[in-house]
Design a protein around this motif. Structure first.
Motif, PDB file in Angstrom:
ATOM      1  N   MET A   1       0.853  -1.178   0.000  1.00  0.00           N
ATOM      2  CA  MET A   1       0.000   0.000   0.000  1.00  0.00           C
ATOM      3  C   MET A   1       0.894   1.235   0.000  1.00  0.00           C
ATOM      4  SD  MET A   1      -3.035  -1.064   2.669  1.00  0.00           S
ATOM      5  CE  MET A   1      -4.112   0.313   2.191  1.00  0.00           C
ATOM      6  N   GLY A   2       0.324   2.345  -0.416  1.00  0.00           N
ATOM      7  CA  GLY A   2       1.162   3.542  -0.456  1.00  0.00           C
ATOM      8  C   GLY A   2       0.362   4.798  -0.704  1.00  0.00           C
ATOM      9  N   TRP A   3       1.098   5.876  -0.851  1.00  0.00           N
ATOM     10  CA  TRP A   3       0.495   7.189  -1.074  1.00  0.00           C
ATOM     11  C   TRP A   3       1.187   7.897  -2.241  1.00  0.00           C
ATOM     12  CZ3 TRP A   3      -3.725   8.804   1.668  1.00  0.00           C
ATOM     13  CH2 TRP A   3      -4.050   8.075   2.811  1.00  0.00           C
ATOM     14  N   PHE A   4       0.359   8.521  -3.026  1.00  0.00           N
ATOM     15  CA  PHE A   4       0.822   9.416  -4.091  1.00  0.00           C
ATOM     16  C   PHE A   4       0.178  10.776  -3.840  1.00  0.00           C
ATOM     17  CE2 PHE A   4       2.726   6.666  -7.440  1.00  0.00           C
ATOM     18  CZ  PHE A   4       2.507   5.438  -6.847  1.00  0.00           C
ATOM     19  N   ARG A   5       0.667  11.772  -4.530  1.00  0.00           N
ATOM     20  CA  ARG A   5       0.027  13.087  -4.444  1.00  0.00           C
ATOM     21  C   ARG A   5       0.101  13.782  -5.803  1.00  0.00           C
ATOM     22  NH1 ARG A   5       4.296  16.572  -0.698  1.00  0.00           N
ATOM     23  NH2 ARG A   5       5.810  17.038  -2.366  1.00  0.00           N
ATOM     24  N   GLN A   6      -0.840  14.681  -5.986  1.00  0.00           N
ATOM     25  CA  GLN A   6      -0.884  15.431  -7.233  1.00  0.00           C
ATOM     26  C   GLN A   6      -1.223  16.878  -6.930  1.00  0.00           C
ATOM     27  OE1 GLN A   6      -3.427  13.753 -10.252  1.00  0.00           O
ATOM     28  NE2 GLN A   6      -2.355  14.847 -11.879  1.00  0.00           N
TER      29      GLN A   6
ATOM     30  N   TYR B   1      -3.952  13.966  -2.098  1.00  0.00           N
ATOM     31  CA  TYR B   1      -3.216  12.768  -1.722  1.00  0.00           C
ATOM     32  C   TYR B   1      -4.085  11.546  -2.006  1.00  0.00           C
ATOM     33  CZ  TYR B   1       0.494  15.480   0.362  1.00  0.00           C
ATOM     34  OH  TYR B   1       1.557  16.338   0.539  1.00  0.00           O
ATOM     35  N   TYR B   2      -3.489  10.594  -2.710  1.00  0.00           N
ATOM     36  CA  TYR B   2      -4.193   9.391  -3.112  1.00  0.00           C
ATOM     37  C   TYR B   2      -3.596   8.166  -2.440  1.00  0.00           C
ATOM     38  CZ  TYR B   2      -6.086  12.208  -6.961  1.00  0.00           C
ATOM     39  OH  TYR B   2      -6.721  13.168  -7.705  1.00  0.00           O
ATOM     40  N   CYS B   3      -4.467   7.344  -1.900  1.00  0.00           N
ATOM     41  CA  CYS B   3      -4.050   6.046  -1.401  1.00  0.00           C
ATOM     42  C   CYS B   3      -3.977   5.085  -2.584  1.00  0.00           C
ATOM     43  CB  CYS B   3      -5.053   5.556  -0.365  1.00  0.00           C
ATOM     44  SG  CYS B   3      -4.659   3.943   0.338  1.00  0.00           S
ATOM     45  N   ALA B   4      -3.041   4.171  -2.525  1.00  0.00           N
ATOM     46  CA  ALA B   4      -2.852   3.228  -3.619  1.00  0.00           C
ATOM     47  C   ALA B   4      -2.493   1.857  -3.070  1.00  0.00           C
ATOM     48  CB  ALA B   4      -1.748   3.722  -4.547  1.00  0.00           C
TER      49      ALA B   4
END
Length: 124
Positions: free
Chosen positions: A34-39, A93-96
């Motif tokens: 699992m992780g986090w991205f951001r845009q 922020y997006y969870c992935a």
């Protein structure tokens, strides 16, 4: 079908802290890393941090030693603790999550499931 639901973000002053959470539901047996991205506005989505199914974290340079990712397996939840926030951390922020041990959530190519995103705004 796996769903990822992020906690609400919010607005914080520069130097402050915020913790995001992401809970997986529905077929969580197929959730691996699992992780986090951001845009940020006008920018591409970028990797922030990931944590493996064996609880090993990995961070991008943008995390800068200020962010910490953690995982609570019993609750199918991942957390992103963000400290010493800066205005440039403002983003959605997006969870992935990945659906295979062969995929790494360090790039969008490895992501199988996405959350809808939560807005974090850091004011100066």
């Amino acid at each position: 079908q796996v769903q990822l639901v992020e906690s609400r973000g919010g607005m914080v002053q520069a130097g402050g802290s915020l913790r995001l959470s992401c809970t997986a539901s529905g077929g969580t047996g197929s959730v691996y890393d699992m992780g986090w991205f951001r845009q940020a506005p006008g920018k591409e989505r970028e990797f922030v941090a990931t944590i493996s199914s064996s609880d090993s974290p990995w961070y991008s340079d943008v995390a800068g030693g200020r962010f910490t990712i953690a995982r609570e397996f019993g609750k199918n939840t991942a957390y992103l603790q963000m400290n010493r926030l800066k205005p440039e951390d403002t983003a959605i922020y997006y969870c992935a999550a990945a659906d295979s041990s062969a995929r790494a959530v360090t790039s969008t190519a490895g992501v199988r499931y996405w959350g809808k995103g939560t807005l974090v705004t850091v004011s100066s």
